[in-house]
Enzyme design. Structure first.
Site, PDB file in Angstrom:
ATOM      1  N   GLU A   1       6.501  -0.499   0.328  1.00  7.32           N
ATOM      2  CA  GLU A   1       7.917  -0.839   0.118  1.00  7.32           C
ATOM      3  C   GLU A   1       8.577  -0.045  -1.005  1.00  7.32           C
ATOM      4  O   GLU A   1       9.217  -0.619  -1.887  1.00  7.32           O
ATOM      5  CB  GLU A   1       8.062  -2.347  -0.138  1.00  7.32           C
ATOM      6  CG  GLU A   1       7.530  -3.190   1.006  1.00  7.32           C
ATOM      7  CD  GLU A   1       7.697  -4.693   0.780  1.00  7.32           C
ATOM      8  OE1 GLU A   1       8.132  -5.093  -0.310  1.00  7.32           O
ATOM      9  OE2 GLU A   1       7.373  -5.451   1.712  1.00  7.32           O
TER      10      GLU A   1
ATOM     11  N   ASN B   1       3.475   2.111   3.709  1.00  6.28           N
ATOM     12  CA  ASN B   1       3.759   0.864   4.433  1.00  6.28           C
ATOM     13  C   ASN B   1       5.122   0.320   4.015  1.00  6.28           C
ATOM     14  O   ASN B   1       5.445   0.278   2.818  1.00  6.28           O
ATOM     15  CB  ASN B   1       2.659  -0.154   4.039  1.00  6.28           C
ATOM     16  CG  ASN B   1       2.566  -1.329   4.971  1.00  6.28           C
ATOM     17  OD1 ASN B   1       2.470  -1.159   6.180  1.00  6.28           O
ATOM     18  ND2 ASN B   1       2.591  -2.535   4.406  1.00  6.28           N
TER      19      ASN B   1
ATOM     20  N   HIS C   1       8.309  -7.129  10.437  1.00  7.56           N
ATOM     21  CA  HIS C   1       8.796  -8.507  10.256  1.00  7.56           C
ATOM     22  C   HIS C   1      10.096  -8.621  11.058  1.00  7.56           C
ATOM     23  O   HIS C   1      11.175  -8.295  10.566  1.00  7.56           O
ATOM     24  CB  HIS C   1       8.999  -8.815   8.772  1.00  7.56           C
ATOM     25  CG  HIS C   1       7.718  -8.799   8.002  1.00  7.56           C
ATOM     26  ND1 HIS C   1       6.704  -9.695   8.258  1.00  7.56           N
ATOM     27  CD2 HIS C   1       7.255  -7.979   7.021  1.00  7.56           C
ATOM     28  CE1 HIS C   1       5.684  -9.446   7.448  1.00  7.56           C
ATOM     29  NE2 HIS C   1       5.981  -8.406   6.695  1.00  7.56           N
TER      30      HIS C   1
ATOM     31  N   GLU D   1       2.149  -5.850   9.746  1.00  7.92           N
ATOM     32  CA  GLU D   1       2.418  -7.219   9.281  1.00  7.92           C
ATOM     33  C   GLU D   1       3.303  -7.951  10.284  1.00  7.92           C
ATOM     34  O   GLU D   1       4.222  -8.690   9.908  1.00  7.92           O
ATOM     35  CB  GLU D   1       3.121  -7.197   7.909  1.00  7.92           C
ATOM     36  CG  GLU D   1       2.362  -6.452   6.835  1.00  7.92           C
ATOM     37  CD  GLU D   1       3.037  -6.514   5.478  1.00  7.92           C
ATOM     38  OE1 GLU D   1       3.964  -7.324   5.272  1.00  7.92           O
ATOM     39  OE2 GLU D   1       2.627  -5.720   4.595  1.00  7.92           O
TER      40      GLU D   1
ATOM     41  N   ASP E   1       5.333 -10.203  12.562  1.00 10.72           N
ATOM     42  CA  ASP E   1       5.692 -11.584  12.900  1.00 10.72           C
ATOM     43  C   ASP E   1       7.122 -11.546  13.435  1.00 10.72           C
ATOM     44  O   ASP E   1       7.859 -10.596  13.188  1.00 10.72           O
ATOM     45  CB  ASP E   1       5.520 -12.584  11.732  1.00 10.72           C
ATOM     46  CG  ASP E   1       6.135 -12.143  10.421  1.00 10.72           C
ATOM     47  OD1 ASP E   1       7.090 -11.347  10.431  1.00 10.72           O
ATOM     48  OD2 ASP E   1       5.657 -12.604   9.367  1.00 10.72           O
TER      49      ASP E   1
HETATM   50  C1  XIL Z   1       3.687 -12.061   1.352  1.00  6.41           C
HETATM   51  C2  XIL Z   1       2.638 -13.132   1.544  1.00  6.41           C
HETATM   52  O1  XIL Z   1       2.525 -13.428   2.910  1.00  6.41           O
HETATM   53  C3  XIL Z   1       3.000 -14.373   0.773  1.00  6.41           C
HETATM   54  O2  XIL Z   1       1.941 -15.311   0.807  1.00  6.41           O
HETATM   55  C4  XIL Z   1       3.308 -14.010  -0.676  1.00  6.41           C
HETATM   56  O3  XIL Z   1       3.725 -15.168  -1.369  1.00  6.41           O
HETATM   57  C5  XIL Z   1       4.359 -12.931  -0.750  1.00  6.41           C
HETATM   58  O4  XIL Z   1       3.930 -11.809  -0.004  1.00  6.41           O
HETATM   59  N1  XIL Z   1       5.527  -7.524   2.744  1.00  6.41           N
HETATM   60  C6  XIL Z   1       4.240  -7.332   2.305  1.00  6.41           C
HETATM   61  C7  XIL Z   1       3.335  -8.499   2.155  1.00  6.41           C
HETATM   62  O5  XIL Z   1       3.804  -6.188   2.160  1.00  6.41           O
HETATM   63  O6  XIL Z   1       2.407  -8.318   1.132  1.00  6.41           O
HETATM   64  C8  XIL Z   1       4.125  -9.772   1.936  1.00  6.41           C
HETATM   65  O7  XIL Z   1       3.210 -10.871   1.940  1.00  6.41           O
HETATM   66  C9  XIL Z   1       5.188  -9.940   2.988  1.00  6.41           C
HETATM   67  C10 XIL Z   1       6.149  -8.778   2.951  1.00  6.41           C
END
Ligand code: XIL
Length: 426
Positions: A153, A194, A231, A262, A264
């Protein structure tokens, strides 16, 4: 024109995602997981045993990522003091269960140990801190991380560099140093950039990701892959063609692989209904199919599979139900939609599912049609809900797109040998 049955897959046995994903040509289908008792899971201790049994099945998840444990705040909470207790929980589970491990994340502005931002560092000081961190963590896990998210990020929403402590002190040099040191510390790990919001082909953030990665590659450094966090939003998700186009842009830069890291698909509150679940299923299926169709897409990780353990409602309170298993451990329709995509491919080649013979009870009038909603709608329903309908087809003609989307006892599977490599309109 006559009606033949559109029979969806027989009830799915447990443990399918990784099994069918790998048969379709991916390296893995995985899920992030976390320490029992961490924020999201704390109120759900009664669910752990069922959750653990699903997670442990390597036919379901052949890969995992620690949701939190390898982040800076856990592994180097004080300057130079390393603590791998949290990181090891999931890393050891992966080793014990024989799952691939994606390691996450070396350099990230968030979930940093507070001390990193508490001091005004000189560039030389911050470089030394970064180097110690990267060598400390990546050397400890050396040989165990299939991938490392080296930088996470680093971009703002407009595609410019995020004004993190690393950027503010070191400028874009920090990105090159991170990849250089990660390569030195664990030469066997695939090194990833990422980020989220880099799944759409024309977004400013996608352009930013390309600029960032090109800058590192142009410096002669190794970036093996780009991780699209994924996401996504059920009511506004990118299409399969979007995903394919974006991945191709990344591959054209010279990275060898891409992955959804990641995934969802969040649903807006209140409530969950059939329509929202169908959108969500389409979104998960679009990711699955795009990944199969772009051969450099190595795998998909979902950011936990069980809704109550998802970060989404905690961080985005107007959203929920982003995973694949509801609280009662029944599966979202998206699960079957993903499996049905994978079943249509064998090692990235699309296979046709040809009916062996017509089945009589779908002769006009007898079979259950799509409740008058038309052919397209019946196909969509079957993909996403797994229900059986009759659809119209010219018998004896080559299989239509619809017939390739099914499997059943009455159908046989044959390879057309013509894997489609270009986006098709969705
Ligand atoms: C999130 C986790 O799922 C949570 O449990 C935590 O409180 C915050 O981070 N991008 C990422 C992940 O790269 O590491 C994040 O994970 C979600 C967004």
């Amino acid at each position: 024109m006559r009606l033949v049955p559109f029979v969806a897959a027989l009830p799915l046995a447990s443990g399918q995602l990784h099994k069918w994903a790998t048969k379709a040509g991916l390296e893995y289908y995985g899920s992030a997981t976390d320490t029992p008792g961490f924020r999201e899971r704390e109120p759900y201790a009664a669910a752990y045993a069922t959750y653990d049994a699903i997670f442990a099945n390597n036919d379901e998840f052949g890969q995992t990522t620690p949701t939190n444990g390898q982040k800076w705040m856990f592994v180097e909470p004080e300057p130079g003091v390393f603590n791998f207790t949290e990181g090891d929980i999931v890393a050891d589970l992966a080793r014990k269960q024989g799952k691939l491990l994606r390691c996450h994340a070396l350099i990230w502005h968030s979930q940093l140990a507070p001390w990193v931002e508490a001091t005004k560092w000189t560039p030389e000081e911050l470089k030394a801190i970064m180097k110690r961190h990267i060598f400390g963590v990546a050397s400890y896990y050396k040989g165990r991380c299939h991938h490392w998210d080296v930088v996470n990020e680093a971009l703002d929403e407009d595609g410019t560099y995020r004004k993190s402590v690393f950027f503010n002190v070191l400028g874009e040099e920090y990105l090159k140093l991170a990849f250089q040191w990660a390569a030195e510390a664990d030469p066997g790990a695939k090194l990833y950039y990422n980020d989220y919001g880099i799944e759409r082909p024309a977004s400013v953030k996608t352009a930013g990701a390309k600029r960032l990665v090109k800058m590192i590659l142009d410096a002669g450094l190794r970036v093996d892959g780009i991780g699209m966090q994924g996401h996504l939003h059920a009511d506004n998700h990118a299409t399969m063609a979007d995903h394919m186009n974006t991945m191709q842009q990344y591959v054209d830069l010279g990275v060898h692989e891409v992955a959804f890291t990641e995934l969802d698909v969040r649903i807006k509150t209140p409530g969950v209904n059939e329509t929202k679940l169908a959108w969500q299923a389409d979104s998960y299926a679009a990711v699955a199919e795009a990944c199969v169709r772009v051969k450099q897409c190595v795998g998909i990780t979902i950011w936990d599979f069980y809704d109550p353990f998802s970060w989404i409602p905690h961080v985005f309170p107007d959203n929920h139900a982003a995973g694949l298993w509801f609280e009662d451990f029944t599966k979202h329709p998206a699960y079957d939609a993903i499996i049905n995509v994978f079943k249509r491919f064998d090692n990235r080649k699309e296979i046709a599912v040809v009916p062996e013979k017509p089945v009589d009870d779908c002769k006009e009038g007898k079979g259950k049609d799509a409740k008058g909603k038309g052919k397209k709608r019946s196909l969509r329903s079957a993909r996403t809900t797994g229900k059986s309908y009759c659809i119209e087809q010219n018998w004896g003609q080559p299989p239509t797109r619809g017939t390739t989307k099914t499997t059943s006892a009455a159908f046989t599977t044959t390879s057309t040998g013509n894997g489609i490599q270009t986006p098709s309109p969705t």
